[in-house]
Design a protein around this motif. Structure first.
Motif, short mmCIF file in Angstrom:
data_model
loop_
_atom_site.label_atom_id
_atom_site.label_comp_id
_atom_site.label_asym_id
_atom_site.label_seq_id
_atom_site.Cartn_x
_atom_site.Cartn_y
_atom_site.Cartn_z
N PHE A 1 -35.63 20.88 -30.98
CA PHE A 1 -35.46 21.91 -29.78
C PHE A 1 -35.51 20.91 -28.37
N VAL A 2 -36.39 19.81 -28.43
CA VAL A 2 -36.45 18.85 -27.24
C VAL A 2 -35.28 18.33 -26.96
N THR A 3 -34.63 17.99 -28.14
CA THR A 3 -33.24 17.15 -28.15
C THR A 3 -32.32 18.10 -27.49
N ALA A 4 -31.95 19.42 -28.14
CA ALA A 4 -31.06 20.33 -27.90
C ALA A 4 -31.20 20.57 -26.27
N PHE A 5 -32.28 20.71 -25.89
CA PHE A 5 -32.57 21.21 -24.25
C PHE A 5 -32.11 20.05 -23.61
N PHE A 6 -32.71 18.72 -23.91
CA PHE A 6 -32.12 17.57 -23.08
C PHE A 6 -30.64 17.24 -23.10
N SER B 1 -20.97 20.15 -28.37
CA SER B 1 -21.01 20.07 -29.94
C SER B 1 -22.44 19.21 -30.11
N ILE B 2 -22.90 18.42 -29.74
CA ILE B 2 -24.07 17.79 -30.32
C ILE B 2 -25.22 18.58 -29.86
N GLY B 3 -25.02 19.32 -28.89
CA GLY B 3 -26.34 20.13 -28.56
C GLY B 3 -26.41 21.51 -29.52
N LEU B 4 -25.11 21.87 -29.89
CA LEU B 4 -25.07 23.21 -30.74
C LEU B 4 -25.90 22.54 -32.19
N SER B 5 -25.49 21.41 -32.79
CA SER B 5 -25.73 21.10 -33.95
C SER B 5 -27.20 20.70 -34.09
N THR B 6 -27.79 20.16 -32.71
CA THR B 6 -29.21 20.10 -32.56
C THR B 6 -30.06 21.10 -32.65
N PHE B 7 -29.67 22.15 -32.04
CA PHE B 7 -30.36 23.60 -31.99
C PHE B 7 -30.35 23.86 -33.31
N MET B 8 -29.21 23.99 -34.05
CA MET B 8 -28.94 24.65 -35.50
C MET B 8 -30.09 23.65 -36.60
N ASN B 9 -30.14 22.32 -36.26
CA ASN B 9 -31.05 21.54 -36.94
C ASN B 9 -32.49 21.94 -36.59
N GLY B 10 -32.76 22.42 -35.48
CA GLY B 10 -34.30 22.93 -35.31
C GLY B 10 -34.61 24.18 -35.96
N THR B 11 -33.53 25.14 -36.31
CA THR B 11 -33.74 26.42 -37.01
C THR B 11 -33.78 26.13 -38.35
N MET B 12 -33.10 25.05 -38.92
CA MET B 12 -32.72 25.00 -40.46
C MET B 12 -33.70 24.07 -40.96
N VAL B 13 -34.36 22.92 -40.14
CA VAL B 13 -35.09 22.17 -40.63
C VAL B 13 -35.99 22.35 -41.64
N MET B 14 -36.81 23.38 -41.28
CA MET B 14 -38.04 23.97 -41.78
C MET B 14 -37.61 24.46 -43.21
N ARG B 15 -36.51 25.05 -43.28
CA ARG B 15 -36.10 25.69 -44.65
C ARG B 15 -35.39 24.38 -45.68
N PHE B 16 -34.52 23.38 -45.14
CA PHE B 16 -33.92 22.55 -45.96
C PHE B 16 -34.51 21.28 -46.06
N GLY B 17 -35.34 20.81 -44.88
CA GLY B 17 -35.93 19.44 -44.89
C GLY B 17 -35.07 18.55 -44.03
N MET B 18 -36.02 17.70 -43.32
CA MET B 18 -35.13 16.71 -42.32
C MET B 18 -34.33 15.62 -43.19
N ARG B 19 -34.81 15.31 -44.06
CA ARG B 19 -34.03 14.19 -45.21
C ARG B 19 -32.84 14.82 -45.71
N ARG B 20 -32.91 15.95 -46.31
CA ARG B 20 -31.52 16.71 -46.79
C ARG B 20 -30.49 16.91 -45.96
N LEU B 21 -31.13 17.41 -44.68
CA LEU B 21 -29.93 17.80 -43.55
C LEU B 21 -29.24 16.32 -43.10
N SER B 22 -30.15 15.55 -42.90
CA SER B 22 -29.53 14.44 -42.20
C SER B 22 -28.89 13.45 -43.23
#
Length: 404
Positions: free
Chosen positions: A140-145, A262-283
């Motif tokens: 979320f911080v990255t998406a904001f910045f 494009s980067i901001g959108l995916s960063t925001f999506m990562n913030g909403t999805m990371v708790m469900r799928f985990g940061m390792r799987r998503l990345s």
């Protein structure tokens, strides 16, 4: 370093984003003015003028090595104030630089100064949160910045047209003063007294020894450097590509903004999805797609002229969409085991990844003269090496032993 379970308030996220976004403002706002600055300091070679972008990253890398350990000893907030002061002095040097050499020195010093708020923002987040929740906050911080790179070139172009390239530096200085006051008034110190490390000449050595104990931390620090280096090629050559190769000087800020979205959108999506799928799987999935896109372009357009601008932007959009699932997660994975040395850990992580990215960007950038193809070739190579490191790091232990 007490970890909070409750959600951070909006002001915390916005403030951390502001601390980090000053870096983006210092880099991206001058992109439309690079050729103007070059003329003012008698530097007309576009390749040489790329140093105005890449060298600030050198300062960012070096500065973190100093400010990180200091913050573990004296607290986070004082270090931010020192960094802001250095940035203001460096900005004055840039304003009155008579040639490229002095301007580059000013840009390096700007990077050193900005390394303080950039590193300390990560340390403050790590002081307060951990695991996938930390990755969520980082997203979320990255998406904001990311909003800053979206609007910075357009703002820089408006300032350039209204008051010349010098006005861009004055606006940056004003923004730093505003954020400094906000940070002073509203952000509490997050390094509790019992966690302060006495400052000695051994602080850095001891920090490095602790840092290299963690295999995952080392691997994802290197992965971050490879991906950042590949992206830095685009960042430093974007003005040359769109203004010179495609003759789109007037619309360059808008193309740049669209790709940043494009980067901001995916960063925001990562913030909403990371708790469900985990940061390792998503990345991991994002890194695979990142490699495939770059490889596809490199194969399809090998020995061919630049494609239509819409084709280029399409490829870059997908490529950068992947980055939103990579950057924050890579940093969080690297930082997760070293929360007990968050300050120096963030510094070493940032230094290695940043300094690794500079020679990569400089080497590949030298080939981006008449064609965009070298950019994608570089993205493909860096992406594949990063993917190999990722997979080797997460091979099951039994398989690693058998392979060795």
């Amino acid at each position: 370093m007490q970890k909070q379970n409750q959600k951070p308030n909006f002001e915390f996220v916005a403030m951390m984003a502001a601390l980090m976004s000053i870096v983006a403002l210092a880099i991206d706002a001058i992109l439309p003015a690079i050729s103007n600055i070059g003329e003012a300091i008698n530097s007309t070679d576009p390749t040489d003028n790329q140093l105005l972008v890449t060298m600030i990253f050198l300062g960012l890398g070096v500065g973190q090595l100093f400010f990180g350990p200091i913050s573990d000893s004296f607290g986070r907030k004082p270090v931010v104030y020192v960094g802001f002061s250095i940035f203001l002095i460096a900005s004055v040097i840039c304003l009155f630089a008579p040639n490229l050499e002095i301007m580059v020195i000013g840009r390096i010093l700007q990077g050193i100064g900005l390394s303080a708020p950039r590193t300390i923002a990560i340390s403050i987040i790590r002081d307060s949160y951990e695991g996938d929740y930390m990755a969520k906050i980082m997203s979320f911080v990255t998406a904001f910045f990311i909003l800053v790179p979206v609007v910075a070139p357009a703002i820089g172009k408006l300032i350039l047209d209204a008051s010349g390239w010098q006005g861009i530096f004055y606006v940056q200085m004003f923004f730093v003063l505003v954020v400094s006051y906000w940070f002073w008034k509203r952000q509490a110190e997050t390094l509790h007294p019992e966690y302060k490390i006495p400052f000695t000449r051994h602080v850095f050595v001891d920090g490095v020894k602790e840092f290299i104990k963690y295999r995952e931390t080392i691997a994802f620090t290197l992965i971050s450097g490879l991906v950042t280096g590949a992206f830095l090629v685009y960042l430093s050559s974007a003005q040359h590509i769109f203004e010179d190769q495609y003759a789109l000087k007037e619309v360059f800020p808008y193309i740049f903004a669209g790709l940043a979205i494009s980067i901001g959108l995916s960063t925001f999506m990562n913030g909403t999805m990371v708790m469900r799928f985990g940061m390792r799987r998503l990345s991991l999935m994002a890194t695979i797609v990142f490699c495939l896109v770059a490889l596809t372009y490199s194969i399809v357009f090998l020995n061919s002229p630049n494609p239509n601008i819409y084709v280029l932007v399409g490829f870059l959009s997908v490529q950068f969409f992947c980055l939103g699932f990579m950057w924050g997660n890579f940093r969080s994975i690297a930082m997760e085991p070293i929360g007990h040395i968050a300050g120096i850990g963030a510094a070493i992580n940032g230094f290695i990844s940043t300094v690794l990215s500079i020679p990569i960007a400089t080497f590949i950038g030298d080939f981006v003269k008449d064609s965009v193809w070298p950019l994608f070739a570089g993205l493909a190579i860096c992406g594949m090496v990063a993917l190999a490191l990722f997979l080797l790091t997460h091979l099951p232990k039994r398989k690693r032993v058998a392979a060795s």
